[in-house]
Design a protein around this motif. Structure first.
Motif, PDB file in Angstrom:
ATOM      1  N   LYS A   1      19.565  52.819  66.878  1.00 41.49           N
ATOM      2  CA  LYS A   1      20.750  53.569  66.457  1.00 41.49           C
ATOM      3  C   LYS A   1      21.293  52.984  65.166  1.00 41.49           C
ATOM      4  N   ILE A   2      21.876  53.856  64.353  1.00 43.79           N
ATOM      5  CA  ILE A   2      22.358  53.474  63.031  1.00 43.79           C
ATOM      6  C   ILE A   2      23.872  53.625  62.997  1.00 43.79           C
ATOM      7  N   THR A   3      24.553  52.541  62.664  1.00 43.91           N
ATOM      8  CA  THR A   3      26.002  52.554  62.505  1.00 43.91           C
ATOM      9  C   THR A   3      26.301  52.647  61.016  1.00 43.91           C
ATOM     10  N   VAL A   4      27.140  53.618  60.632  1.00 45.16           N
ATOM     11  CA  VAL A   4      27.444  53.839  59.221  1.00 45.16           C
ATOM     12  C   VAL A   4      28.953  53.854  59.025  1.00 45.16           C
TER      13      VAL A   4
ATOM     14  N   ALA B   1      34.109  62.126  55.767  1.00 43.05           N
ATOM     15  CA  ALA B   1      34.891  62.715  56.849  1.00 43.05           C
ATOM     16  C   ALA B   1      33.990  63.392  57.878  1.00 43.05           C
ATOM     17  N   SER B   2      32.746  63.701  57.463  1.00 47.82           N
ATOM     18  CA  SER B   2      31.853  64.397  58.380  1.00 47.82           C
ATOM     19  C   SER B   2      30.399  64.019  58.118  1.00 47.82           C
ATOM     20  N   TYR B   3      29.573  64.288  59.120  1.00 44.66           N
ATOM     21  CA  TYR B   3      28.129  64.118  59.038  1.00 44.66           C
ATOM     22  C   TYR B   3      27.515  65.364  59.650  1.00 44.66           C
TER      23      TYR B   3
ATOM     24  N   ALA C   1      18.509  57.292  66.623  1.00 47.88           N
ATOM     25  CA  ALA C   1      17.363  56.815  65.855  1.00 47.88           C
ATOM     26  C   ALA C   1      16.670  57.941  65.077  1.00 47.88           C
ATOM     27  N   ASP C   2      16.802  59.193  65.546  1.00 50.77           N
ATOM     28  CA  ASP C   2      16.174  60.321  64.858  1.00 50.77           C
ATOM     29  C   ASP C   2      17.043  60.890  63.738  1.00 50.77           C
ATOM     30  N   GLY C   3      18.221  60.288  63.495  1.00 54.00           N
ATOM     31  CA  GLY C   3      19.107  60.730  62.426  1.00 54.00           C
ATOM     32  C   GLY C   3      20.147  61.737  62.853  1.00 54.00           C
TER      33      GLY C   3
ATOM     34  N   GLY D   1      25.167  60.744  66.920  1.00 55.40           N
ATOM     35  CA  GLY D   1      25.257  60.245  68.287  1.00 55.40           C
ATOM     36  C   GLY D   1      26.616  60.552  68.897  1.00 55.40           C
ATOM     37  N   ALA D   2      26.785  60.118  70.127  1.00 54.16           N
ATOM     38  CA  ALA D   2      28.059  60.318  70.816  1.00 54.16           C
ATOM     39  C   ALA D   2      29.153  59.575  70.062  1.00 54.16           C
ATOM     40  N   ARG D   3      30.303  60.171  69.992  1.00 56.22           N
ATOM     41  CA  ARG D   3      31.435  59.563  69.284  1.00 56.22           C
ATOM     42  C   ARG D   3      31.872  58.304  70.013  1.00 56.22           C
ATOM     43  N   ASN D   4      31.941  57.223  69.296  1.00 53.70           N
ATOM     44  CA  ASN D   4      32.385  55.945  69.833  1.00 53.70           C
ATOM     45  C   ASN D   4      33.851  55.785  69.442  1.00 53.70           C
ATOM     46  N   PRO D   5      34.713  55.339  70.334  1.00 55.96           N
ATOM     47  CA  PRO D   5      36.132  55.229  69.990  1.00 55.96           C
ATOM     48  C   PRO D   5      36.418  54.059  69.043  1.00 55.96           C
ATOM     49  N   VAL D   6      35.793  54.122  67.878  1.00 56.03           N
ATOM     50  CA  VAL D   6      35.989  53.130  66.833  1.00 56.03           C
ATOM     51  C   VAL D   6      36.441  53.891  65.603  1.00 56.03           C
ATOM     52  N   SER D   7      37.404  53.341  64.884  1.00 57.51           N
ATOM     53  CA  SER D   7      37.807  53.987  63.647  1.00 57.51           C
ATOM     54  C   SER D   7      37.984  52.940  62.559  1.00 57.51           C
ATOM     55  N   VAL D   8      37.637  53.341  61.349  1.00 59.59           N
ATOM     56  CA  VAL D   8      37.836  52.486  60.192  1.00 59.59           C
ATOM     57  C   VAL D   8      39.242  52.773  59.692  1.00 59.59           C
ATOM     58  N   VAL D   9      40.093  51.767  59.701  1.00 59.91           N
ATOM     59  CA  VAL D   9      41.478  51.972  59.274  1.00 59.91           C
ATOM     60  C   VAL D   9      41.722  51.467  57.856  1.00 59.91           C
ATOM     61  N   GLY D  10      40.767  50.781  57.277  1.00 60.28           N
ATOM     62  CA  GLY D  10      40.876  50.324  55.895  1.00 60.28           C
ATOM     63  C   GLY D  10      39.520  49.924  55.375  1.00 60.28           C
ATOM     64  N   LEU D  11      39.248  50.267  54.117  1.00 61.58           N
ATOM     65  CA  LEU D  11      37.955  49.978  53.524  1.00 61.58           C
ATOM     66  C   LEU D  11      38.164  49.343  52.169  1.00 61.58           C
ATOM     67  N   GLU D  12      37.547  48.188  51.951  1.00 61.67           N
ATOM     68  CA  GLU D  12      37.627  47.501  50.671  1.00 61.67           C
ATOM     69  C   GLU D  12      36.568  48.089  49.756  1.00 61.67           C
ATOM     70  N   HIS D  13      36.953  48.525  48.590  1.00 59.98           N
ATOM     71  CA  HIS D  13      36.031  49.209  47.688  1.00 59.98           C
ATOM     72  C   HIS D  13      35.306  48.269  46.739  1.00 59.98           C
ATOM     73  N   LYS D  14      35.519  46.984  46.874  1.00 57.20           N
ATOM     74  CA  LYS D  14      34.745  46.022  46.100  1.00 57.20           C
ATOM     75  C   LYS D  14      33.942  45.194  47.098  1.00 57.20           C
ATOM     76  N   LEU D  15      32.950  44.507  46.625  1.00 55.85           N
ATOM     77  CA  LEU D  15      32.112  43.737  47.525  1.00 55.85           C
ATOM     78  C   LEU D  15      32.818  42.460  47.952  1.00 55.85           C
ATOM     79  N   GLY D  16      32.673  42.121  49.212  1.00 55.87           N
ATOM     80  CA  GLY D  16      33.322  40.937  49.771  1.00 55.87           C
ATOM     81  C   GLY D  16      32.393  39.735  49.769  1.00 55.87           C
TER      82      GLY D  16
END
Length: 186
Positions: A117-120, A125-127, A140-142, A145-160
């Motif tokens: 499975k691939i986590t992205v 907003a959509s796939y 694995a076939d692209g 998958g089932a929605r996992n109750p995880v959400s990204v609440v902030g994203l850093e736009h530079k490399l860490g």
């Protein structure tokens, strides 16, 4: 690194060592360009319309490539494709989707679990026209998958740290997957 010892390099470039290499190239152990990589392409080769941000080589020799692109070798890809070991497009990946496939915006980082499975995570907003909200778990076939109750609440736009994108995530009874070796990564 590919199973044959070649090194894969992705980014934003149109040539490498005087060879056409639209944002991805395979280098042989001696540093020369592998002319056999992506052999089925004669025109509009590689990722002509964007940038490769990440590459993961699978145990099968195939590789998952993510980034800000719309196609590979002229075939729809919208941010994530799977390539065969020779660099040709694996047309079985995400094959159930026939129109407007892939991410609505940039997939910035991904990881592949031992079950395939691939986590992205990214700015999408959509796939495949289904709501994903900056995070998607793909089979694995692209397919989505089932929605996992995880959400990204902030994203850093530079490399860490160590040139890795970083983000803040919220987990609500989420199912997790070990990515990499225990104690050596995510």
């Amino acid at each position: 690194e590919q199973g044959n010892g070649n090194l894969l390099i992705g980014g934003q470039f149109t040539s490498f060592s005087n060879s056409q290499a639209s944002n991805v190239v395979s280098l042989m152990p001696d540093g020369t360009v592998d002319a056999g990589f992506n052999p089925q392409c004669a025109t509009a080769c590689g990722f002509n319309d964007g940038v490769v941000r990440s590459i993961a080589v699978l145990g099968s020799g195939q590789m998952v490539v993510g980034g800000n692109f719309g196609s590979y070798n002229g075939q729809n890809g919208m941010g994530l494709v799977r390539l065969n070991a020779d660099g040709s497009l694996d047309t079985t990946f995400n094959s159930a989707c026939t129109a407007s496939c892939g991410f609505s915006n940039i997939g910035r980082a991904f990881a592949i679990a031992s079950n395939g499975k691939i986590t992205v995570g990214g700015d999408f907003a959509s796939y495949n026209r289904s709501a994903a909200g900056r995070y998607a778990l793909l089979n694995a076939d692209g397919s989505l998958g089932a929605r996992n109750p995880v959400s990204v609440v902030g994203l850093e736009h530079k490399l860490g740290i160590h040139a890795s994108p970083t983000c803040v995530m919220q987990f609500d009874d989420a199912e997790g997957y070990l990515i990499g070796r225990a104690g050596k990564g995510l």
